[in-house]
Write a protein that holds these residues in place. Structure first.
Motif, PDB file in Angstrom:
ATOM      1  N   GLU A   1      -7.125  62.270  41.667  1.00  0.00           N
ATOM      2  CA  GLU A   1      -6.848  61.171  40.746  1.00  0.00           C
ATOM      3  C   GLU A   1      -5.349  61.046  40.510  1.00  0.00           C
ATOM      4  N   GLY A   2      -4.655  62.214  40.400  1.00  0.00           N
ATOM      5  CA  GLY A   2      -3.203  62.174  40.267  1.00  0.00           C
ATOM      6  C   GLY A   2      -2.539  61.609  41.507  1.00  0.00           C
ATOM      7  N   VAL A   3      -3.069  61.987  42.701  1.00  0.00           N
ATOM      8  CA  VAL A   3      -2.519  61.449  43.953  1.00  0.00           C
ATOM      9  C   VAL A   3      -2.665  59.930  43.984  1.00  0.00           C
ATOM     10  N   GLU A   4      -3.841  59.442  43.619  1.00  0.00           N
ATOM     11  CA  GLU A   4      -4.061  57.981  43.628  1.00  0.00           C
ATOM     12  C   GLU A   4      -3.174  57.291  42.610  1.00  0.00           C
ATOM     13  N   ALA A   5      -2.868  57.981  41.506  1.00  0.00           N
ATOM     14  CA  ALA A   5      -1.986  57.390  40.494  1.00  0.00           C
ATOM     15  C   ALA A   5      -0.560  57.246  41.042  1.00  0.00           C
ATOM     16  N   ARG A   6      -0.065  58.266  41.805  1.00  0.00           N
ATOM     17  CA  ARG A   6       1.282  58.161  42.378  1.00  0.00           C
ATOM     18  C   ARG A   6       1.339  57.025  43.403  1.00  0.00           C
ATOM     19  N   VAL A   7       0.294  56.923  44.193  1.00  0.00           N
ATOM     20  CA  VAL A   7       0.274  55.830  45.181  1.00  0.00           C
ATOM     21  C   VAL A   7       0.272  54.486  44.469  1.00  0.00           C
TER      22      VAL A   7
END
Length: 898
Positions: free
Chosen positions: A787-793
Motif C-alpha cells: 500500500e505504501g509502494v502504491e502511494a509513492r507511485v
C-alpha cells in the motif's frame, strides 16, 4: 307610360329598325332608386332578332339613351318571385342574374307576358318561367291604362304574319299574270280594283237569282217544324206510358230487396247461432271431469287437463259485438265461471295435499334415520357420522316426477286464477324451504364431521399442524423465534402423533382430504339447485316471459376483486319484473340456508388451516364460472358468487397474516440464523399454491399474492439481517436469497421473474461482500508495505525508482516476505475456514462455494503482489515464499480435513 313608349320608339328604336313591344319602369333591387326602362323589341328586318334593351335617362335629363341590350335567346330563366302573392320584384337570368323592382305589379306582369309570347313565337329554345302564374302565361293582364298598351302590344306582335304555302302560290300566279306589277304598281292596283268590282257585281246578281230557291227552302222548313210537333206529341204519350211501367218496376225491385235482406239476415243469424253453439258449448264429459275427475291417476289427470283446456277455450272465445248482451250467453259464461272456480279450488286443495304429504314423508324418513341410534351416550353428530358414510344429498327426482304430471294444470291455473296459483307457489316454497333446510343442515354437519375427524383426542375442529408453520395459532406465532433447522425439525416432529408421518406429510394429507370434501359439497349442491330450478321452471310454467311493468338488466360488479353478475330491475318497485326474477326469488326462499351453511363451512376450513383458503378459492371460482356460463343471473350463480367473495377475503386474510408473521419474527441471539422460517414457509406456500392453482381461473389472484409475499419476504430478510448479532449480515442475506433464488428457479413462477433476478443479484453481491470482508488481509504486513509502494507511485515516483526509497528498498521487502512462510499462511487459512464454517448453516450447503470464492480472492491478491514486485523491483530476484499452487493445495487440504 304611352307617351314614354312613343317617345322611345321615335327617338331610339325607329332609327335602329326596331319596334318596341313592351316596356316596364324598373330600378335595381337593394340600391338607390335610379329608375330606368326595360324594353322588349324586335327588328323589322328578317331574320327577326328579339332583344331586351335597358334605356336610361341622360345625366342632364333631356333625352333617353340606350345603355345595355341582351339578346332574348341568351335569357335562361325569368323568376317572378311569387306565383300567388303580388310582388314587384323579378329576376332575369342572362350571363348573370339581374334583380329588378318594377314600379307596379301590372307593368311587371305585362312585361313578363310579352316575353313569354316572344319566346313562344320566335325562339326554339324555351325560357324557364318560375314562380309565374299560369294565367299570366296564357293571356295578358288588361287593367286601366295598361289595357290599351297590352292591346297595342298584341297587335304589334300579331301584325306580322308569315304567308302559308297556298297564299304564296296564289300571289305568284297573280304576279305572273301582271308582269308590269313590279314596274307600275299604280296600274296593277287599278287592275285589281276593277276586277274586285266585277266580282262584287257578280256576287249580287247571284244572290238575286237565288231568291226562288230561298222561298222553296223556307216552305220546307215550315213543313219540318210541323213534323217535329207531331213527333213531340207521340213522345209525350210514350213517356206517360213508361212512367207507369217505372212505378211498377220500382215496387217489384223494392219487394225483391226486402226478400234478399230477409234471406241475408237469416243466414247471418244462423251463422251467429252456429258460432255460439260451436265455441261456447262444453261437452258433458269435460264437465264431469272438471267436477269429479280423479286427480291421482295419470288417466284422470289427462282427462282433467283436456277438460280444463276446453273450458279455457270456451271462456276465452272472442265474442262478436252484441253477443255479451244475449241472456243465453251470459248464463253460459256464468256457468263456465262456476266450473272454473270449482275446479281451481279442487286442484289447489289437491296439490296442497300432495305438498304436505311429500313434506311429511320426507321429514319422517329424516327423523327415523337420525333417531335410529339416538341412545344415551350417542350424540347427533356421531349418529350422522355412522349413518352417512357417503357425503350425499337426498334425491328429489321421484317427487318432481310425480308433480310434473300436474304441470299443464298449473299453467291453466296460472292463466285462469292467478290468486290460487300464487297461493300454491307460496305453500310450495314454505314446505320445501323447511324440508331442504333440514336436509342441507344434516348434510353440512356430516361434511364438518368428515373435515374435523373424530379419532384425534384433544383436537377440536382438527386444529393441527406444526406451530412453526404459517398455519399455526396466533399465540404460538407471536412466540416464534428463529432457530436452527435441526431444532425446527425436531420441534415439528414432537407435535406428531401419527407414527412416522412428518408434519408436512400430515398437512398435505389433511389439506387433500379437505379439498376432496369441499369439492364434494359443491358437487352435491350444484345438481340439487339446478334440478330444483329446472323443476320450478317446468312445474310453475316460468319459461316464457309475461307482460310486466319493468325490465331486467344484468351488470357485472366487482367485489373484493371478484367479478359477479348482478340482476337489476327497472320499473315499478316491489313487482316481479320477469319470470326469471320469480324463479330466483323462489330459489332464494327455498334454499335460504345454503349461503349461511357454506359460509360456516368456509369459516371452519379456514380455522382448521388457513391454507385451505387456497383450495376453496380455486374450487369456488370454478363452480362460479360454470354457473355463470349457464345463467349469470341464476340463484346458484348469485349464491356461489356471494360465497366466493367470502373465500376471497379469507385468502387475502391468509396472505396478510403471513406478512404480519414475517414482521413479528424475532431473532435468537445465541444461535446462528441460517434459513429464516418465513423463507422456508414461502417455499412451502409457493409449492402448495402452484399445485392448487394449476390451470385455475383465479391465477391472477395468486400472482398478486405472490408479489405481496415476496416483497414482504425480501423486506423481512433485510430486517433480520440488520438485527442479527451472532451471524454476519452478509451471511444472512447470502444464504436466504440463495434459497429464494433456488425456490423461484425450481417453481418457475412467471410473475416473479424480476424478483428471481433480484434475489440472484442480492445473493451474488452479498457473497462477494462476505468473501472480501471475511478474507480481509491475510498477509497484513505485506499488504501494508505494498500500500505504501502504491502511494509513492500515486505521488509521481516512477515504479522502477521505488526501490531507492529508504522505507521501501529491497532489504525491507525481504524482511516482510520472511514473516509469511507457507506454514503461517496455511494456519491463517485454516482459522478462516473454521470461522466461515461457524457462520454458515448446513441447510443451504454454501460452505464450499464461499471457500472457493475466498480461494479465488486470495489468489487475486497474490497475483497483485507479484505484479507490484515485478514492476517496482525488476531484476531483484525477490519472490514470495509460497506459490499459487501452494495456495490451491492449502485450500484443498483444509476443505478435506473438515
Amino acid at each position: 307610360m304611352t307617351a314614354i313608349k312613343h317617345a322611345l320608339q321615335r327617338d331610339i328604336f325607329t332609327p335602329n329598325d326596331e319596334r318596341l313591344l313592351s316596356i316596364v319602369n324598373v330600378c335595381k333591387a337593394g340600391k338607390k332608386k335610379r329608375n330606368c326602362f326595360l324594353c322588349a323589341t324586335v327588328t323589322t328586318e328578317r331574320p327577326v332578332q328579339v332583344n331586351v334593351v335597358k334605356v336610361k335617362k341622360s345625366d342632364k335629363g333631356d333625352f333617353y339613351k340606350r345603355q345595355t341590350a341582351w339578346a332574348l335567346r341568351d335569357l335562361a330563366v325569368v323568376d317572378a318571385k311569387d306565383a300567388v302573392k303580388e310582388s314587384p320584384e323579378f329576376d332575369l337570368h342572362f350571363d348573370k342574374v339581374y334583380k329588378w323592382v318594377a314600379s307596379s305589379t301590372v307593368e311587371k306582369n305585362t312585361f313578363i307576358s310579352c316575353i313569354w309570347k316572344l319566346n313562344q313565337r320566335y325562339l326554339r329554345k324555351k325560357i324557364d318561367f318560375i314562380n309565374v302564374s299560369s294565367q299570366l302565361l296564357e293571356e295578358s293582364v288588361p287593367s286601366g291604362e295598361n289595357q290599351s298598351v297590352a292591346g297595342g302590344d298584341e297587335e304589334a306582335v300579331d301584325e306580322y304574319q308569315e304567308l302559308n304555302a297556298r297564299e304564296e302560290q296564289d300571289i305568284e300566279i297573280m304576279m305572273e299574270g301582271c308582269e308590269y306589277a313590279i314596274a307600275n304598281a299604280e296600274a296593277f292596283a287599278e287592275k285589281l280594283s276593277r276586277e274586285l268590282q266585277v266580282l262584287d257585281g257578280a256576287n249580287i246578281q247571284s244572290i238575286m237569282a237565288s231568291e226562288k230557291q230561298v222561298n222553296i227552302l223556307m216552305k220546307l222548313l215550315d213543313e219540318a217544324l210541323k213534323e217535329v210537333d207531331q213527333i213531340e206529341l207521340k213522345l209525350s204519350s210514350y213517356e206517360e206510358m213508361l212512367q207507369s211501367v217505372k212505378e211498377q218496376m220500382d215496387q217489384i225491385s223494392e219487394s225483391n230487396h226486402l226478400i234478399h235482406l230477409s234471406n241475408t239476415n237469416n243466414v247471418k243469424l244462423l251463422s251467429e247461432i252456429e258460432f255460439l253453439v260451436n265455441h261456447m258449448d262444453l261437452a258433458k264429459g269435460h264437465i264431469k271431469a272438471l267436477q269429479e275427475g280423479d286427480l291421482t291417476s295419470s288417466r284422470g289427470i289427462e282427462a282433467c287437463t283436456n277438460a280444463a283446456d276446453a273450458l279455457l277455450q270456451c271462456m276465452n272465445v272472442a265474442l262478436r259485438p252484441g253477443h255479451d248482451m244475449l241472456h243465453a250467453v251470459k248464463q253460459q259464461q256464468q256457468r263456465f265461471s262456476d266450473l272454473r272456480e270449482q275446479f281451481a279450488r279442487r286442484l289447489a286443495s289437491h296439490l296442497n295435499s300432495v305438498f304436505v304429504q311429500q313434506f311429511t314423508q320426507t321429514l319422517l324418513q329424516l327423523y327415523n334415520r337420525s333417531s335410529y341410534h339416538s341412545v344415551p351416550g350417542h350424540d347427533q353428530s356421531s349418529t350422522l357420522a355412522q349413518h352417512s358414510a357417503e357425503l350425499t344429498l337426498p334425491n328429489h327426482h321421484p317427487f318432481h316426477r310425480d308433480l310434473l304430471r300436474y304441470a299443464k294444470l298449473m299453467e291453466w291455473l296460472k292463466n285462469t286464477d292467478y290468486g290460487k296459483y300464487e297461493g300454491l307457489t307460496k305453500n310450495y316454497m314454505d314446505y320445501l324451504s323447511r324440508l331442504y333446510e333440514r336436509e342441507i343442515k344434516d348434510f353440512f354437519e356430516v361434511a364438518k364431521i368428515k373435515m374435523t375427524g373424530t379419532t384425534r383426542e384433544g383436537k377440536k375442529f382438527g386444529l393441527h399442524g406444526s406451530s412453526g408453520k404459517l398455519t399455526g395459532s396466533t399465540s404460538s406465532l407471536n412466540k416464534l423465534s428463529v432457530q436452527s433447522s435441526g431444532n425446527r425439525r425436531s420441534q415439528s416432529s414432537s407435535l406428531l402423533d401419527m407414527g412416522n408421518m412428518s408434519a408436512s406429510d400430515l398437512d398435505v394429507a389433511d389439506r387433500t382430504k379437505f379439498d376432496k370434501i369441499f369439492e364434494q359439497v359443491l358437487s352435491e349442491l350444484e345438481p340439487l339447485c339446478l334440478a330444483e330450478q329446472d323443476f320450478i321452471s317446468k312445474f310453475f310454467k316460468l319459461q316464457q316471459h309475461q307482460s310486466t311493468s319493468g325490465t331486467t338488466t344484468n351488470e357485472v360488479e366487482e367485489v373484493d376483486g371478484v367479478a359477479l353478475s348482478r340482476s337489476y330491475t327497472s320499473g315499478v318497485p316491489q313487482t316481479v319484473s320477469s319470470e326469471k326474477d320469480m324463479i330466483r326469488q323462489m330459489m332464494t326462499k327455498i334454499f335460504r340456508c345454503i349461503e349461511p351453511e357454506l359460509n360456516n363451512l368456509i369459516a371452519l376450513g379456514d380455522k382448521i388451516d388457513s391454507f385451505n383458503s387456497l383450495y376453496m378459492l380455486v374450487k369456488m371460482s370454478h363452480h362460479v364460472w360454470t354457473a355463470q356460463n349457464v345463467d349469470p343471473a341464476s340463484f346458484l350463480s348469485t349464491t356461489l358468487g356471494n360465497v366466493l367473495v367470502t373465500v376471497k377475503r379469507n385468502f387475502d386474510k391468509c396472505i396478510s397474516n403471513q406478512m404480519k408473521q414475517m414482521d413479528e419474527v424475532k431473532i435468537s441471539k445465541k444461535s446462528k440464523v441460517g434459513i429464516l422460517p418465513f423463507v422456508a414457509e414461502f417455499e412451502e406456500f409457493a409449492a402448495l399454491a402452484e399445485s392448487i392453482f394449476k390451470n385455475a381461473e383465479r391465477r391472477g389472484d395468486l400472482d398478486k399474492a405472490y408479489i405481496k409475499l415476496i416483497r414482504a419476504v425480501f423486506d423481512s430478510v433485510e430486517k433480520v439481517a440488520n438485527e442479527s448479532q451472532k451471524t454476519p449480515r452478509d451471511v444472512v442475506m447470502m444464504e436466504n436469497f440463495h434459497h429464494i433464488f433456488a425456490t423461484l428457479s425450481r417453481l418457475k413462477i412467471s410473475c416473479l421473474e424480476a424478483e428471481k433476478k433480484e434475489a440472484k443479484q442480492k445473493y451474488t453481491d452479498h457473497l462477494q461482500s462476505y468473501v472480501i470482508y471475511s478474507l480481509g488481509q491475510p498477509l497484513e504486513k505485506l499488504n501494508h508495505f505494498f500500500e505504501g509502494v502504491e502511494a509513492r507511485v500515486a505521488q509521481g515516483i516512477r515504479e522502477e525508482e521505488v526501490s531507492y526509497q529508504l522505507a521501501f528498498n529491497k532489504q525491507e521487502l525481504r524482511k516482510v516476505i520472511k514473516e509469511y512462510p507457507g506454514k503461517e499462511v496455511k494456519k491463517g487459512l485454516d482459522n478462516l475456514y473454521k470461522k466461515v464454517d461457524k457462520h454458515l448453516c448446513e441447510e443451504e450447503n454454501l460452505l464450499q462455494v464461499v471457500w472457493h470464492s475466498m480461494q479465488d480472492e486470495f489468489i487475486r491478491q497474490y497475483k497483485h503482489f507479484e505484479g507490484l514486485i515485478a514492476r517496482c523491483y525488476p531484476g531483484s530476484g525477490i519472490t514470495m515464499e509460497f506459490t499459487i499452487q501452494d495456495i490451491l493445495d492449502y485450500c484443498s487440504s483444509i476443505a478435506q480435513s473438515h
